[in-house]
Design a protein around this motif. Structure first.
Motif, PDB file in Angstrom:
ATOM      1  N   ASN A 199      16.376 -29.149  33.265  1.00 39.73           N
ATOM      2  CA  ASN A 199      17.151 -27.893  32.019  1.00 39.73           C
ATOM      3  C   ASN A 199      17.255 -26.464  32.502  1.00 39.73           C
ATOM      4  N   ASP A 200      17.550 -25.843  32.242  1.00 40.22           N
ATOM      5  CA  ASP A 200      17.254 -24.979  32.539  1.00 40.22           C
ATOM      6  C   ASP A 200      17.105 -23.652  31.472  1.00 40.22           C
ATOM      7  N   LYS A 201      17.078 -24.458  30.114  1.00 40.51           N
ATOM      8  CA  LYS A 201      15.682 -23.804  29.536  1.00 40.51           C
ATOM      9  C   LYS A 201      14.354 -24.195  29.080  1.00 40.51           C
ATOM     10  N   VAL A 202      13.885 -25.243  29.800  1.00 41.38           N
ATOM     11  CA  VAL A 202      12.636 -25.179  29.241  1.00 41.38           C
ATOM     12  C   VAL A 202      12.041 -24.569  31.079  1.00 41.38           C
ATOM     13  N   ALA A 203      13.076 -25.014  32.516  1.00 39.85           N
ATOM     14  CA  ALA A 203      12.960 -24.337  33.510  1.00 39.85           C
ATOM     15  C   ALA A 203      12.447 -22.756  33.358  1.00 39.85           C
ATOM     16  N   ARG A 204      13.104 -21.469  32.258  1.00 39.23           N
ATOM     17  CA  ARG A 204      12.725 -20.864  31.748  1.00 39.23           C
ATOM     18  C   ARG A 204      11.537 -20.335  31.037  1.00 39.23           C
ATOM     19  N   GLN A 205      11.259 -21.696  30.161  1.00 39.11           N
ATOM     20  CA  GLN A 205      10.034 -21.533  29.109  1.00 39.11           C
ATOM     21  C   GLN A 205       8.940 -21.905  30.420  1.00 39.11           C
ATOM     22  N   MET A 206       9.238 -22.302  31.886  1.00 43.58           N
ATOM     23  CA  MET A 206       7.518 -22.725  32.323  1.00 43.58           C
ATOM     24  C   MET A 206       7.651 -21.343  33.018  1.00 43.58           C
ATOM     25  N   GLU A 207       8.219 -20.833  33.470  1.00 36.60           N
ATOM     26  CA  GLU A 207       8.260 -19.579  34.382  1.00 36.60           C
ATOM     27  C   GLU A 207       7.583 -18.330  33.138  1.00 36.60           C
ATOM     28  N   ALA A 208       8.634 -18.896  31.984  1.00 36.12           N
ATOM     29  CA  ALA A 208       7.659 -17.518  31.380  1.00 36.12           C
ATOM     30  C   ALA A 208       5.472 -17.683  31.387  1.00 36.12           C
ATOM     31  N   ALA A 209       5.885 -19.366  31.497  1.00 42.79           N
ATOM     32  CA  ALA A 209       4.234 -19.858  30.936  1.00 42.79           C
ATOM     33  C   ALA A 209       3.473 -19.294  31.765  1.00 42.79           C
ATOM     34  N   HIS A 210       4.067 -18.954  33.253  1.00 36.58           N
ATOM     35  CA  HIS A 210       3.244 -18.591  34.484  1.00 36.58           C
ATOM     36  C   HIS A 210       3.067 -17.837  34.241  1.00 36.58           C
ATOM     37  N   ARG A 211       3.972 -16.469  33.678  1.00 38.80           N
ATOM     38  CA  ARG A 211       3.841 -15.067  34.106  1.00 38.80           C
ATOM     39  C   ARG A 211       2.841 -14.553  33.066  1.00 38.80           C
ATOM     40  N   THR A 212       3.119 -15.455  31.918  1.00 35.42           N
ATOM     41  CA  THR A 212       1.923 -15.207  31.265  1.00 35.42           C
ATOM     42  C   THR A 212       0.656 -15.342  30.976  1.00 35.42           C
ATOM     43  N   SER A 213       0.424 -16.482  32.260  1.00 32.96           N
ATOM     44  CA  SER A 213      -0.918 -17.184  32.618  1.00 32.96           C
ATOM     45  C   SER A 213      -1.193 -15.930  33.945  1.00 32.96           C
ATOM     46  N   LEU A 214      -0.640 -14.994  34.609  1.00 32.86           N
ATOM     47  CA  LEU A 214      -0.942 -14.364  35.643  1.00 32.86           C
ATOM     48  C   LEU A 214      -0.894 -13.283  34.720  1.00 32.86           C
ATOM     49  N   ALA A 215      -0.712 -12.554  33.769  1.00 32.98           N
ATOM     50  CA  ALA A 215      -1.077 -11.473  33.212  1.00 32.98           C
ATOM     51  C   ALA A 215      -2.663 -11.499  32.322  1.00 32.98           C
ATOM     52  N   LYS A 216      -3.056 -12.489  32.330  1.00 37.25           N
ATOM     53  CA  LYS A 216      -3.983 -12.760  31.640  1.00 37.25           C
ATOM     54  C   LYS A 216      -5.238 -12.818  32.555  1.00 37.25           C
TER      55      LYS A 216
ATOM     56  N   MET B 136      13.713 -12.551  34.261  1.00 40.75           N
ATOM     57  CA  MET B 136      13.309 -13.359  34.755  1.00 40.75           C
ATOM     58  C   MET B 136      14.597 -14.106  35.510  1.00 40.75           C
ATOM     59  N   SER B 137      14.115 -15.142  36.410  1.00 44.00           N
ATOM     60  CA  SER B 137      15.235 -15.477  37.765  1.00 44.00           C
ATOM     61  C   SER B 137      14.499 -17.028  37.993  1.00 44.00           C
ATOM     62  N   ILE B 138      16.174 -17.352  37.437  1.00 44.33           N
ATOM     63  CA  ILE B 138      15.746 -19.211  37.261  1.00 44.33           C
ATOM     64  C   ILE B 138      16.872 -20.062  38.533  1.00 44.33           C
ATOM     65  N   TYR B 139      16.831 -20.203  39.371  1.00 42.87           N
ATOM     66  CA  TYR B 139      18.556 -21.120  40.117  1.00 42.87           C
ATOM     67  C   TYR B 139      18.482 -22.077  40.228  1.00 42.87           C
ATOM     68  N   LYS B 140      19.418 -23.274  40.146  1.00 42.50           N
ATOM     69  CA  LYS B 140      19.277 -24.512  41.043  1.00 42.50           C
ATOM     70  C   LYS B 140      19.435 -24.229  42.192  1.00 42.50           C
ATOM     71  N   ARG B 141      18.174 -25.838  42.887  1.00 44.05           N
ATOM     72  CA  ARG B 141      18.959 -25.951  44.086  1.00 44.05           C
ATOM     73  C   ARG B 141      18.775 -27.782  44.347  1.00 44.05           C
ATOM     74  N   GLY B 142      19.569 -28.670  44.384  1.00 41.75           N
ATOM     75  CA  GLY B 142      20.152 -30.098  43.975  1.00 41.75           C
ATOM     76  C   GLY B 142      19.787 -30.641  42.931  1.00 41.75           C
ATOM     77  N   GLY B 143      19.961 -29.997  41.726  1.00 43.99           N
ATOM     78  CA  GLY B 143      19.809 -30.768  40.958  1.00 43.99           C
ATOM     79  C   GLY B 143      18.320 -30.267  40.006  1.00 43.99           C
ATOM     80  N   ILE B 144      17.243 -29.515  40.457  1.00 49.72           N
ATOM     81  CA  ILE B 144      16.296 -28.522  39.971  1.00 49.72           C
ATOM     82  C   ILE B 144      16.540 -27.298  40.203  1.00 49.72           C
ATOM     83  N   TYR B 145      15.943 -26.916  38.401  1.00 46.08           N
ATOM     84  CA  TYR B 145      15.139 -25.932  38.608  1.00 46.08           C
ATOM     85  C   TYR B 145      14.455 -24.988  39.062  1.00 46.08           C
TER      86      TYR B 145
END
Length: 303
Positions: free
Chosen positions: A29-46, A1-10
Motif C-alpha cells: 500500500n503506497d499510503k502506508v509506505a509513505r507513512q513509514m518513510e515519514a516515521a523514519h525521517r521523524t525518528s532520525l530528526a529526533k 519523499m521518494s517511494i518506489y515499487k519493486r516486486g509488488g512491495i514498496y
C-alpha cells in the motif's frame, strides 16, 4: 519523499546528512509506505535512531548457491530442462573466479565484459555466451527483488548471434519420413502437420484426442512451454490416420500415452530411448536436408 515499487512491495529512499537511507516497507500500500518513510525521517530528526547499518551484500558464489539455485530448482521443478539451464549457466559463471568472488554490488559492466572476453577466448559461440548472460541477468534481478542488493547493472546481450532458419520442402519431408524408422517417421509427420513442439507431441495422451470433433478430429494440448500453449488443434487426414492406427493397435484405450514409455517416469518412449539420436542421424544421412546437421534430439529439424 521518494517511494518506489519493486516486486509488488514498496521501498523508500532518501538522503540524510549525506547518507543514503533505503529500506523496504514490506507493504503493498503506497499510503502506508509513505507513512513509514515519514516515521523514519521523524525518528532520525529526533535522534531516536541512528543511521542503520547497511546489510552486507553477498558475493556472487554465496548468493547463487544458497539462494538462487534452490529457488530455481523449486520454481522449475515441473520444467526440468529450464532448471538444468539455470544450473549449468550458474556453474559456468562461477567457474570464472574473478566474477564469482565479487560482491553483487561490485558487478558492473566492466566485470561482465571481462567475463565475456574470457568466454570468447575459450572459443565459445556468441549464442552460448548470451545464454550465460541471460542467467546472470536473471540472477541479478532476483537479487534486487529480494533486497540482497540495491540495484543491478544492465547486462547486454552480444550482437551477431547466428540464428538457424530452415524451411522444410515437401520433397525433403517425404525423403526424411521414408528413411526414418516407423516411430520416428510418425512423430515427424505429426510435428510437421500440427506445428506442435516436440515436448507437446511427446506428452499427447489418448484422452486428449477427440475423433468426432471437426472434419478429422482434434488434439488437446495440455502441456507446453508457456501457459498459452494450451490449445485445441485440428487433425489433418494424415495425422488422424497415424494416430488412429496406433490407437487401434493399442486396443482403443481411453487414456494413457500416445507414445508410451517402458517405464512410468517418462512421457514418451522417444524421449527415453538413447538410440533416438542415432536414428535421427541415420535418417538424415539417408535423406540429407539442406544445411541441417544431425540433431541430438528427436526430429527437431521439424520443430
Amino acid at each position: 519523499m521518494s517511494i518506489y515499487k519493486r516486486g509488488g512491495i514498496y521501498w523508500y529512499k532518501f538522503m540524510w546528512h549525506g547518507d543514503l537511507i533505503r529500506e523496504s516497507t514490506k507493504q503493498g500500500n503506497d499510503k502506508v509506505a509513505r507513512q513509514m518513510e515519514a516515521a523514519h525521517r521523524t525518528s532520525l530528526a529526533k535522534g531516536e535512531v541512528g543511521i542503520r547499518e547497511n546489510k552486507s551484500v553477498p558475493v556472487l558464489t554465496e548468493f547463487a548457491k544458497s539462494r538462487f539455485l534452490p529457488w530455481a530448482e523449486v520454481t522449475f521443478a515441473a520444467k526440468p530442462k529450464t532448471w538444468l539451464w539455470y544450473r549449468n549457466g550458474v556453474r559456468r559463471l562461477l567457474a570464472y573466479v574473478p566474477l564469482a568472488e565479487l560482491r553483487l554490488d561490485e558487478i558492473r559492466g566492466e566485470q561482465i565484459s571481462a567475463y565475456v572476453a574470457h568466454r570468447q577466448a575459450s572459443g565459445l559461440e556468441i549464442s552460448s555466451i548470451n545464454r550465460e548472460l541471460q542467467v546472470l541477468r536473471r540472477l541479478l534481478h532476483v537479487a534486487v527483488e529480494w533486497g540482497a542488493v540495491a540495484q543491478s547493472p544492465k547486462v547486454k546481450m552480444l550482437s551477431g548471434e547466428r540464428h538457424r532458419e530452415f524451411v522444410l520442402s515437401p520433397q525433403e519431408e517425404a525423403r526424411y519420413i521414408a528413411a526414418a524408422p516407423e516411430l520416428l517417421a510418425s512423430v515427424a509427420a505429426v510435428l510437421a502437420d500440427t506445428g506442435l513442439r516436440p515436448e507437446e507431441c511427446y506428452r499427447l495422451s489418448w484422452d486428449a484426442i477427440a475423433w468426432v470433433n471437426g472434419r478429422n478430429g482434434t488434439l488437446l494440448v495440455t502441456h507446453g512451454k508457456t501457459a498459452a500453449a494450451r490449445c485445441v488443434l485440428p487433425m489433418t487426414p494424415r495425422v488422424r490416420s497415424i494416430l488412429e492406427t496406433r490407437w487401434e493397435a493399442a486396443g482403443k484405450p481411453v487414456e494413457g500415452w500416445v507414445w508410451p514409455a517402458p517405464t512410468r517416469e517418462r512421457s514418451s518412449r522417444i524421449v527415453q530411448r538413447k538410440e533416438a539420436a542415432r536414428e535421427v542421424a541415420e535418417a538424415l544421412r539417408c535423406a540429407p536436408l539442406r544445411a541441417v546437421q544431425p540433431a541430438s534430439h528427436v526430429p527437431y529439424a521439424f520443430g
